[in-house]
Design an enzyme around this catalytic site. Structure first.
Site, PDB file in Angstrom:
ATOM      1  N   ASP A  40      33.289  48.356  33.613  1.00  0.00           N
ATOM      2  CA  ASP A  40      32.532  47.193  34.064  1.00  0.00           C
ATOM      3  C   ASP A  40      31.658  46.654  32.930  1.00  0.00           C
ATOM      4  OD1 ASP A  40      31.274  45.326  35.659  1.00  0.00           O
ATOM      5  OD2 ASP A  40      30.868  46.726  37.282  1.00  0.00           O
ATOM      6  N   ASP A  98      31.631  39.771  42.258  1.00  0.00           N
ATOM      7  CA  ASP A  98      31.760  40.713  43.370  1.00  0.00           C
ATOM      8  C   ASP A  98      32.011  40.005  44.697  1.00  0.00           C
ATOM      9  OD1 ASP A  98      31.239  42.647  41.529  1.00  0.00           O
ATOM     10  OD2 ASP A  98      29.288  43.224  42.339  1.00  0.00           O
TER      11      ASP A  98
END
Length: 502
Positions: A267, A328
């Site tokens: 990430d 997200d």
């Protein structure tokens, strides 16, 4: 001495004194126990006359340079670079002094800072100085034969965020088996952020107390006929503020392999401060992709950089088998629909061993209706997206289980041809998507994005056929020889069929 000479000397001395003057803010200032994001540890200020220079050192972003530092109304004011906020490329910061102690206020992205500090010394600055890591040049494309179909499994983040532990991971593995999800094709149990502890004197990263024995945990998950994944960031800190892989990439890859992991989600998070353009982002992912390959252990490499820099066009080259196309997901219809319909990546980039990833499934978390969750599952299946569940598997209702384990729906997602479906026709709130299948049939999905039920006819031409020889309703399993006059689709709902024809 003449008056003229005296005046000249006085002017020179005055200028020299002004040039050497220090502001009250000059020096080294230390901050303890600051919030982990961005983790301010130190401020350094120096001045020469009217010129002031300085930086604020953070755990997330290293030294944050002061832009246009100046003193006004007794405060040190400056601007600092801001990320992930196009409307505010910089943010205003301020420092005030009370009884010789600084109070620092500012903001970077979502992290607000308002902390008190104290004066430090040169030795403190050396101890708290950020250690920069070299980024290797972009290497050759990394070949992979993993993920012939989109990976399926479960991830801890959507339900547990950073509040995940060994006991819960084991429970999820048990539930994956007992519910039949494993037998339906869900393979991976993935630990997201929140497992990391501290590095030892050799730089080896150890898990925190919630994960007492990573090797024992991976062995347990493997004993259930499952695989297991882990999470890191190429930045100094992960999204939740834990230790990232910055400066320890090869070392961490070796740890992941030694522990027995089969999957890594990587990430960008704080790494986006250091790797802010296409070149450095690609190089940072390639660095980990090469490190994983060097371990000799097969590990799925999941790139999470939110779809930046046309990631699908190079994700395979850096060793990735899937790459996020968006920010997200959250458990609500507007966000899910925006991602699923509009942010699911370029279909031309998807296929065996490389997949667009519109993020995890929210099915089972309770924020959407049954029709909306059916749309969610239908969209992800038509898009050949990875199917990573994000709810508590121990609390899977019969309705949720039936949706997630529908073998016909899963087969559309896992079709060996690996084509990502796309919209071919739009009519008001209705969209028709098509996805060619390996057996010669064509999957069609009819979506209703409106708030009222609606009807629309599907035709052989929608599937690229002149005529229809058979129709399978993917959700119900019903079979017919012809298409009905029209399909009625509930608000925020979906229909999915597979057509055989010629």
């Amino acid at each position: 001495m003449s008056r003229a000479l005296f005046a000249t000397l006085a002017a020179i001395l005055s200028l020299a004194s002004s040039a050497a003057a220090k502001t009250p803010f000059d020096g080294i200032w230390l901050f303890d126990d600051a919030p982990p994001t961005p983790g301010v540890t130190m401020m350094e200020v120096k001045s020469k006359g009217a010129k002031i220079e300085g930086s604020v050192t953070t755990l997330w972003y290293g030294p944050v340079e002061m832009h246009n530092p100046r003193i006004a109304d007794g405060k040190l004011l400056f601007e600092a670079r801001n990320i992930n906020d196009r409307d505010h490329p910089t943010r205003s910061w301020s420092v005030s002094l009370t009884d010789g102690k600084p109070h620092l206020e500012g903001q970077i992205w979502e992290s607000k800072v308002a902390i008190d500090g104290y004066r430090g010394a040169t030795k403190d600055a050396k101890a708290r100085a950020f250690q920069f890591a070299a980024l290797p040049p972009l290497g050759q494309p990394i070949p992979s034969q993993l993920a012939a179909t989109p990976p399926m499994g479960w991830s801890s983040w959507n339900k547990f965020a950073e509040h995940i532990d060994d006991k819960t991971v084991r429970a999820m593995a048990d539930a994956m088996v007992s519910t039949g999800l494993r037998d339906a094709g869900y393979t991976y149990i993935n630990i997201d952020d929140g497992w990391q502890g501290q590095r030892d004197t050799k730089g080896v990263l150890h898990p925190n107390a919630k994960f007492p024995d990573m090797k024992a945990l991976t062995d347990y998950v493997h004993s259930k006929g499952l695989k297991i994944g882990i999470y890191s960031s190429q930045g100094p800190r992960t999204c939740a503020g834990y230790e990232g892989s910055y400066g320890h990439v090869a070392q961490d890859a070796k740890s992941f392999a030694d522990w027995g992991f089969d999957y890594l989600k990587y990430d960008l998070c704080s790494g986006e401060w250091f790797y802010a353009d296409a070149d450095t982002v690609k190089r940072s992912y390639h660095e980990m992709g090469a490190a994983l390959q060097a371990t000799g252990r097969d590990m799925i490499f999941s790139l999470c950089e939110y779809g930046r820099f046309d990631v699908g066009s190079w994700g395979r080259d850096v060793g990735g088998q899937l790459w996020r196309t968006t920010g997200d997901i959250t458990d609500d219809y507007p966000t899910m629909a925006k991602i699923g319909f509009d942010k699911n990546g370029n279909p031309d980039h998807a296929g065996p061993h490389g997949w667009n990833d519109p993020d995890m499934l929210e099915i089972g978390n309770g924020g959407m209706s049954a029709d909306e969750y059916r749309t969610h599952m239908t969209l992800w299946a038509m898009a050949a997206a990875p199917l990573m569940m994000g709810h508590d598997l121990r609390e899977t209702s019969p309705e949720t289980l039936a949706m997630l384990t529908n073998r016909r729906v899963i087969a559309i997602d896992q079709d060996a041809r690996g084509v990502q479906g796309r919209a071919i026709r739009k009519q008001g709130d209705l969209e028709i998507w098509t996805k060619p299948l390996a057996d010669g049939r064509v999957a069609l999905a009819l979506f209703n994005r409106g708030t009222q039920a609606a009807s629309l006819a599907l035709t052989a031409a929608d599937a690229g056929f002149a005529s229809v020889s058979g129709v399978d309703d993917i959700w119900s399993g019903a079979k017919t020889a012809t298409l009905p006059a029209s399909y009625s689709v509930p608000a925020h709902g979906a229909v999915m069929i597979a057509i055989a024809g010629r």
